[in-house]
Motif scaffolding. Structure first.
Motif, PDB file in Angstrom:
ATOM      1  N   PHE A 118       0.900  -1.139   0.042  1.00 33.57           N
ATOM      2  CA  PHE A 118       0.160  -0.033   0.086  1.00 33.57           C
ATOM      3  C   PHE A 118       0.956   1.283  -0.059  1.00 33.57           C
ATOM      4  CE2 PHE A 118      -3.007   2.749   2.595  1.00 33.57           C
ATOM      5  CZ  PHE A 118      -3.639   3.405   1.645  1.00 33.57           C
ATOM      6  N   ARG A 119       1.967   1.154   0.708  1.00 36.43           N
ATOM      7  CA  ARG A 119       2.736   2.283   0.603  1.00 36.43           C
ATOM      8  C   ARG A 119       3.523   2.585  -0.722  1.00 36.43           C
ATOM      9  NH1 ARG A 119       6.540   4.014   5.194  1.00 36.43           N
ATOM     10  NH2 ARG A 119       6.556   1.898   5.972  1.00 36.43           N
ATOM     11  N   LEU A 120       3.544   1.551  -1.389  1.00 37.56           N
ATOM     12  CA  LEU A 120       4.264   1.692  -2.754  1.00 37.56           C
ATOM     13  C   LEU A 120       3.333   2.302  -3.726  1.00 37.56           C
ATOM     14  CD1 LEU A 120       7.040   0.060  -3.389  1.00 37.56           C
ATOM     15  CD2 LEU A 120       5.863  -1.395  -4.800  1.00 37.56           C
ATOM     16  N   PHE A 121       2.061   1.637  -3.546  1.00 39.67           N
ATOM     17  CA  PHE A 121       1.157   2.328  -4.261  1.00 39.67           C
ATOM     18  C   PHE A 121       0.837   3.759  -4.032  1.00 39.67           C
ATOM     19  CE2 PHE A 121      -3.398   3.720  -3.925  1.00 39.67           C
ATOM     20  CZ  PHE A 121      -4.105   3.327  -5.141  1.00 39.67           C
ATOM     21  N   LEU A 122       0.892   4.195  -2.608  1.00 44.63           N
ATOM     22  CA  LEU A 122       0.830   5.784  -2.446  1.00 44.63           C
ATOM     23  C   LEU A 122       1.735   6.444  -2.880  1.00 44.63           C
ATOM     24  CD1 LEU A 122      -0.331   5.294   1.447  1.00 44.63           C
ATOM     25  CD2 LEU A 122      -1.777   5.988  -0.464  1.00 44.63           C
ATOM     26  N   GLN A 123       3.011   5.892  -2.972  1.00 46.05           N
ATOM     27  CA  GLN A 123       4.224   6.737  -3.595  1.00 46.05           C
ATOM     28  C   GLN A 123       4.073   6.827  -5.030  1.00 46.05           C
ATOM     29  OE1 GLN A 123       7.268   4.232  -1.587  1.00 46.05           O
ATOM     30  NE2 GLN A 123       7.577   5.494   0.036  1.00 46.05           N
ATOM     31  N   ARG A 124       3.596   5.621  -5.455  1.00 45.24           N
ATOM     32  CA  ARG A 124       3.374   5.610  -7.051  1.00 45.24           C
ATOM     33  C   ARG A 124       2.395   6.887  -7.366  1.00 45.24           C
ATOM     34  NH1 ARG A 124       1.771   0.334  -9.908  1.00 45.24           N
ATOM     35  NH2 ARG A 124       3.832  -0.588  -9.173  1.00 45.24           N
ATOM     36  N   HIS A 125       1.409   6.935  -6.904  1.00 45.39           N
ATOM     37  CA  HIS A 125       0.128   7.964  -6.978  1.00 45.39           C
ATOM     38  C   HIS A 125       0.752   9.295  -6.622  1.00 45.39           C
ATOM     39  CE1 HIS A 125      -3.117   5.499  -8.597  1.00 45.39           C
ATOM     40  NE2 HIS A 125      -2.538   4.510  -8.044  1.00 45.39           N
ATOM     41  N   TRP A 126       1.416   9.334  -5.543  1.00 44.38           N
ATOM     42  CA  TRP A 126       1.917  10.836  -4.990  1.00 44.38           C
ATOM     43  C   TRP A 126       2.774  11.212  -6.192  1.00 44.38           C
ATOM     44  CZ3 TRP A 126       6.382  13.525  -4.965  1.00 44.38           C
ATOM     45  CH2 TRP A 126       6.401  14.568  -4.459  1.00 44.38           C
TER      46      TRP A 126
END
Ligand SMILES: Nc1ncnc2c1ncn2[C@@H]1O[C@H](COP(=O)(O)OP(=O)(O)OP(=O)(O)O)[C@@H](O)[C@H]1O
Ligand SMILES: [Mg+2]
Lengths: 534, 246
Positions: free
Chosen positions: A327-335
């Motif tokens: 989920f962190r990875l997902f957030l960073q990508r979308h960030w």
């Protein structure tokens, strides 16, 4: 480890190391090193948190490109005394406190910096020559550093004076005393009175107090509404501009946060202080600042998740913790995607037009369109501009207060979340106006109202954040599945996370009644009525 | 603050070399570090070029208030201080015996330094005595260099016994092989099949002339031979000890 007082002297160009060498060699055995060139990066947060706590942070690295050891050293010094608090090898300029490995210093920095990042505030080239005082065993008893400084961006004749720094070694106080005595009496060098950083800042014209989110000039009681509003809006716009480079570079999350607060405050003035702008212009600005709020929201939301992420993980059962990493990875990508989008919005013609229109209107000492426009209805549109701001603001504040009482009073444990959101917005507007026009209340009693208001706002704000997050998290989970980023365990972990947030949300809701009660106490109301007395 | 004692009953096996090099590495990373040279021979003080002399001697240290702070000397390296040896330390045993709670005296003396230092290294003289009892009690980690020979392994057992007898938690003992020579068959055998009843660190310090040269340069190995085998070994040893300390 005790930090020892060094002695610092100002050195004029004419004094060279030979003179010092000659002076000291009668009494001490000396070792002189060659010249070294160092780059010194002074570091602080955008709002000078280290400086304000009387600390100087710096990172030194050899300026010799061919040097074998290019590892840098991170220092914290006490500003007034020059005492070294910390000296750590560090391969690159640190950003956040987490970049410091040493536990005690990391904690110290964490307490001061919070979520803000260190950034370079000045770069100095230091030419240093060292003179080491040795005993017969060749043990260092004291250290002398003769330093010349160049600030790269400054002219040759506008540079800080050189210094001679005498550093004691613990356990050898007599040697230190004697050296300082000789330097003072024989060479007649004056003690430096100022921290080197202060001299550097004076030369570069940077001032540690230039940035304040809320501080603006005092509003005089004779001001018309336009005069006051113009000062406030100018200040808020300058806050936006000051934060823009930092938010583009994403140095830390506070740049965007402060930028958004400034936008919100501008919108609040546009919405609350009525009949100052002509209708058409007002509609344009309202729409455009609303747009600015919207384009900055996704990045801010993602910032919030990422800031809270470690806390999210810790609240999960041990066996699920690792599964949230996706989920962190997902957030960073979308960030990254959202931040790029935000930067494009700031580069757009639309934004440039808004900025120039805004500056154009704020350049006017009087609300100009009033005179240009002859028809009665248009004069009506700006009828408050020339009125005393004292009156106009107070009326509005009073109105908002009554609205809060009404909205809050109608909320029951059964009523819909929507009511709390409305109340939150009203409280925010109310709070901004109180802060903007704080010069216009009678006495200081308004402060008594601010504390319960702030607590109520925290309750409402946290509640709102949780509502948004719970909804978004469910959406994210779906999106992650679509993007092939989530397995069952990850979805499970996110489910537990949502559950945790729901629990907190319930707790906040239960807390609301008490917070509101404490805000509307009759004696608080009396204080308020008194403060707004005309 | 963590206290690391470099200790063994046997002499000449690399205690001081370990104390000096590990302390240097700790300080070099930025940790505020102190070495207390408890050996009246003053080998650690010698390596730091500091005179083995303490004002008022060991008696002064045991009886004075904040006595340790007054005798601390800065070394030539940032973040690294030393309490020098003194000839009077040879009577430390007897003097300790005269004070109250004689086996926790050193622990008590070090307490005021807790906020000043991250690591304190005790370089102990080789013996079984009240001084060693004191350091074993005070230490958070006892680092025991051991030469990989049958005889040395028996000494190791002696130390564990000594701890058990005194009710000292012997799990704070970490041993490492010192002065290993891979050409020696017995060394190799023992290093490959270390004893199981005590924590044996994975890093061995090889027999290396760079360690001997510390006496010529009077500097820690990483200062004059940063890329040497010995310096690298001390670095990994320090990493291991840090993780044991938690
Ligand atoms: N790994 C090594 N390789 C080669 N020589 C070593 C090594 N370790 C120590 N020595 C040498 O052996 C001698 C004894 O080492 P050291 O002083 O460190 O041992 P010690 O256990 O502290 O001795 P003592 O019991 O006398 O205090 C010294 O001359 C030192 O240079
Ligand atoms: Mg020794």
């Amino acid at each position: 480890m005790k930090s020892l007082h060094s002695a610092q002297f100002i050195v004029s160009q004419s004094i060279d190391s030979d003179a010092i060498f000659t002076l000291l060699q009668h009494e001490f055995s000396l070792y002189e090193t060659g010249h070294t060139r160092l780059k010194c990066h002074y570091l602080d947060t955008f709002d000078w948190r280290m400086y304000r706590k009387n600390y100087v942070c710096s990172w030194y690295q050899t300026a010799n490109k061919r040097a074998k050891n290019r590892e840098g050293i991170f220092f914290i010094h006490e500003k007034e005394t020059g005492n070294s608090i910390c000296e750590l090898p560090l391969s690159r300029v640190p950003g956040f406190s987490k970049d410091i490995n040493h536990q005690a210093y990391r904690r110290m920095l964490d307490n001061i910096l919070g979520i803000r990042a260190l950034m370079t505030v000045a770069v100095l080239t230091v030419r240093r020559r060292q003179l080491i005082i040795l005993d017969e065993e060749h043990k260092t008893l004291a250290l002398l550093q003769l330093e010349q400084y160049t600030i790269d961006e400054s002219a040759d004749d506008d540079q800080p004076a050189g210094r001679l720094i005498v550093c004691p070694v613990r356990g050898y106080p007599k040697v230190f005393k004697r050296v300082v005595q000789l330097v003072t009496e024989q060479l007649k060098l004056p003690h430096s009175r100022e921290a080197l950083l202060d001299e550097v800042l004076a030369v570069t014209g940077k001032r540690p107090d230039t940035y304040k989110l809320t501080g603006f000039q005092e509003l005089e009681s004779s001001f018309s509404t336009w005069e006051a509003v113009r000062i406030l809006l100018q200040h808020l716009f300058s806050v936006m501009q000051a934060n823009e480079p930092g938010l583009r570079e994403a140095i830390d999350t506070e740049f965007l946060h402060d930028y958004r607060v400034a936008v919100r405050r501008i919108r609040s003035i546009l919405g609350q202080i009525k009949h100052v702008f002509p209708d058409k212009l007002l509609a344009y600005f309202k729409r455009e600042f609303f747009w600015l709020g919207t384009v900055t929201t996704p990045t801010r939301d993602l910032d919030m998740y990422l800031l809270k992420f470690d806390g999210y993980i810790q609240a999960l059962p041990d066996d699920l913790q690792q599964h949230l990493e996706m989920f962190r990875l997902f957030l960073q990508r979308h960030w990254k995607i959202e931040h790029a989008r935000l930067c494009r919005a700031l580069d757009s013609k639309r934004y440039q037009k808004l900025a120039s229109e805004w500056q154009k209107i704020l350049a006017n000492a009087d609300m100009p369109l009033q005179s240009e426009m002859s028809t009665g209805s248009q004069a009506q549109e700006t009828c408050n501009a020339a009125e005393p701001v004292r009156i106009v603001a107070r009326q509005r504040i009073w109105k908002l207060y009554k609205r809060i009482l009404k909205e809050g009073g109608s909320i029951t444990p059964q009523s819909h979340d929507e009511g709390l959101h409305e109340l939150r917005k009203s409280c925010k507007k109310f709070r901004y106006l109180i802060e903007f026009f704080q010069d216009y209340y009678v006495g200081k009693s308004i402060k008594q109202l601010l504390k319960p208001l702030k607590q109520l706002q925290d309750n409402l704000g946290d509640f709102q954040d949780l509502c948004v997050q719970i909804e978004q998290l469910n959406g994210f989970a779906e999106q992650m599945q679509q993007e092939g980023l989530a397995d069952t365990k990850t979805i499970m972990a996110m489910g537990v996370l949502v559950e945790n947030l729901n629990k907190r949300k319930k707790a906040l809701r239960a807390e609301f009644g008490r917070q509101f009660e404490s805000f509307i106490q009759p004696e608080k109301k009396a204080v308020f009525v008194e403060a707004l007395r005309v | 603050m963590k206290i690391v004692a470099c200790y063994n009953v046997k002499g000449g096996i690399g205690k001081t070399a370990a104390a000096v090099n590990l302390a240097f590495l700790a300080a070099h990373e930025g940790a505020r570090t102190l070495v207390w040279d408890l050996d009246p021979q003053g080998a650690a003080s010698f390596y730091f070029r500091i005179k083995p002399k303490v004002k008022k001697g060991s008696k002064g240290l045991l009886t004075g208030k904040k006595a340790l702070e007054e005798v601390v000397k800065g070394t030539d390296y940032p973040n690294l201080d030393l309490i020098p040896a003194d000839f009077s330390y040879r009577n430390l045993d007897l003097q300790l015996d005269e004070v109250k709670k004689s086996n926790t005296r050193i622990q008590k003396l070090l307490k005021p330094l807790a906020s000043e230092y991250d690591f304190i290294f005790l370089d102990c003289p080789p013996s079984i005595s009240l001084v060693s009892e004191n350091t074993l009690i005070a230490a958070d980690a006892v680092v025991v260099p051991t030469i990989p020979t049958t005889l040395s392994l028996r000494t190791l057992d002696q130390i564990i016994e000594f701890c058990n007898k005194l009710n000292i938690d012997h799990t704070k003992i970490s041993t490492f092989f010192s002065m290993t020579d891979s050409r020696k068959k017995l060394h190799k055998q023992i290093v490959e099949n270390p004893p199981q009843h005590v924590r044996v660190l994975g890093t061995s310090i090889p027999y290396a002339s760079d360690v001997e040269r510390m006496g010529i340069y009077r500097q820690p190995v990483p200062v004059f031979a940063g890329n040497s085998r010995a310096a690298k070994a001390y670095r990994t040893l320090w990493e291991e000890i840090k993780s044991v300390l938690g």
